[in-house]
Design a protein around this motif. Structure first.
Motif, PDB file in Angstrom:
ATOM      1  N   UNK A  91     -10.469 -23.321  19.249  1.00  0.00           N
ATOM      2  CA  UNK A  91     -10.207 -24.480  18.022  1.00  0.00           C
ATOM      3  C   UNK A  91      -9.516 -25.787  17.691  1.00  0.00           C
ATOM      4  N   UNK A  92     -10.501 -27.092  17.653  1.00  0.00           N
ATOM      5  CA  UNK A  92      -9.507 -28.151  17.793  1.00  0.00           C
ATOM      6  C   UNK A  92      -9.554 -28.563  15.902  1.00  0.00           C
ATOM      7  N   UNK A  93      -9.060 -29.884  14.995  1.00  0.00           N
ATOM      8  CA  UNK A  93      -8.776 -29.637  14.070  1.00  0.00           C
ATOM      9  C   UNK A  93      -8.265 -31.093  14.138  1.00  0.00           C
ATOM     10  N   UNK A  94      -9.199 -31.953  13.101  1.00  0.00           N
ATOM     11  CA  UNK A  94      -8.964 -32.969  13.106  1.00  0.00           C
ATOM     12  C   UNK A  94      -9.081 -33.275  11.543  1.00  0.00           C
ATOM     13  N   UNK A  95      -8.388 -34.370  10.829  1.00  0.00           N
ATOM     14  CA  UNK A  95      -9.205 -34.777   9.306  1.00  0.00           C
ATOM     15  C   UNK A  95      -9.622 -36.062   8.909  1.00  0.00           C
ATOM     16  N   UNK A  96     -10.666 -36.003   8.797  1.00  0.00           N
ATOM     17  CA  UNK A  96     -10.644 -37.761   8.477  1.00  0.00           C
ATOM     18  C   UNK A  96     -10.334 -38.302   7.436  1.00  0.00           C
ATOM     19  N   UNK A  97      -9.767 -39.724   8.369  1.00  0.00           N
ATOM     20  CA  UNK A  97      -8.985 -40.083   6.712  1.00  0.00           C
ATOM     21  C   UNK A  97     -10.371 -41.688   6.428  1.00  0.00           C
ATOM     22  N   UNK A  98     -10.217 -42.833   5.804  1.00  0.00           N
ATOM     23  CA  UNK A  98     -10.811 -43.751   5.377  1.00  0.00           C
ATOM     24  C   UNK A  98     -11.267 -44.533   6.296  1.00  0.00           C
ATOM     25  N   UNK A  99     -10.317 -44.941   7.517  1.00  0.00           N
ATOM     26  CA  UNK A  99     -10.938 -45.738   8.380  1.00  0.00           C
ATOM     27  C   UNK A  99     -11.661 -44.546   9.417  1.00  0.00           C
ATOM     28  N   UNK A 100     -12.165 -43.279   9.464  1.00  0.00           N
ATOM     29  CA  UNK A 100     -13.302 -42.673  10.138  1.00  0.00           C
ATOM     30  C   UNK A 100     -14.310 -42.666   9.603  1.00  0.00           C
ATOM     31  N   UNK A 101     -14.793 -43.083   8.405  1.00  0.00           N
ATOM     32  CA  UNK A 101     -15.557 -43.454   7.710  1.00  0.00           C
ATOM     33  C   UNK A 101     -17.102 -44.433   8.200  1.00  0.00           C
ATOM     34  N   UNK A 102     -18.123 -44.591   7.870  1.00  0.00           N
ATOM     35  CA  UNK A 102     -18.936 -45.373   7.966  1.00  0.00           C
ATOM     36  C   UNK A 102     -19.304 -45.748   6.550  1.00  0.00           C
ATOM     37  N   UNK A 103     -20.475 -46.986   6.525  1.00  0.00           N
ATOM     38  CA  UNK A 103     -20.624 -47.120   5.679  1.00  0.00           C
ATOM     39  C   UNK A 103     -21.395 -46.280   4.745  1.00  0.00           C
ATOM     40  N   UNK A 104     -21.810 -45.508   4.781  1.00  0.00           N
ATOM     41  CA  UNK A 104     -21.610 -44.087   3.777  1.00  0.00           C
ATOM     42  C   UNK A 104     -20.822 -43.886   3.330  1.00  0.00           C
ATOM     43  N   UNK A 105     -19.475 -43.303   3.602  1.00  0.00           N
ATOM     44  CA  UNK A 105     -18.522 -42.475   3.401  1.00  0.00           C
ATOM     45  C   UNK A 105     -19.095 -41.134   3.787  1.00  0.00           C
ATOM     46  N   UNK A 106     -19.464 -40.934   5.529  1.00  0.00           N
ATOM     47  CA  UNK A 106     -19.380 -40.123   5.812  1.00  0.00           C
ATOM     48  C   UNK A 106     -18.382 -40.146   6.879  1.00  0.00           C
TER      49      UNK A 106
END
Length: 150
Positions: free
Chosen positions: A46-61
């Protein structure tokens, strides 16, 4: 000053998880932010990351390109965690991804990576990206191992 370019050690803040970090700040993998791995079984990591604003698209996903980059790194981190020694210096031959749901921001994103088969030069893998109980994407990929250092 350490000559090592990589950090892989137990994470004191997350028992059971290992830190998976490239130390050079100008490498692409650093864009994903903190990255952790753990062995779930003999064939699954299992690998894990923590999405931040810089990882978002214009829909905030979470942007689809970030999900695919996360999967690509997870192929190698998962393989290495499961004992494939030279996975970190190998190359991706193919990667397919099916997006099933949007990834939410500010919640951990996990890739469950399964080794299907290993040959002398190839590793065949598949997995799923999940967030809580939501299946975000499914994937399969093949990595080609480089020759061991002499």
């Amino acid at each position: 000053m350490s000559t090592s370019k990589f950090r892989h050690e137990p994470d004191p803040d997350n028992p059971g998880w290992m830190i998976w970090e490239i130390l050079e700040e100008d490498r692409f993998n650093r864009f994903l932010g903190p990255f952790r791995v753990r062995k779930e079984s003999d064939t699954i990591a299992r690998c894990r990351m923590w999405p931040q604003r810089g990882h978002s698209n214009l829909a905030d996903f979470v942007h689809g390109g970030v999900v695919m980059s996360f999967i690509d790194v997870a192929l190698f981190a998962g393989s290495r965690t499961l004992g494939i020694e030279h996975a970190g210096r190998s190359v991706t031959l193919d990667l397919t991804c099916q997006f099933m749901a949007p990834g939410k921001m500010d919640e951990p994103l996990d890739a469950e990576v399964e080794i299907l088969r290993e040959t002398g030069r190839l590793v065949f893998l598949r997995g799923i990206v999940v967030q809580d109980e939501v299946k975000v994407s499914a994937f399969s990929g093949t990595i080609r191992k480089v020759s061991p250092p002499k």
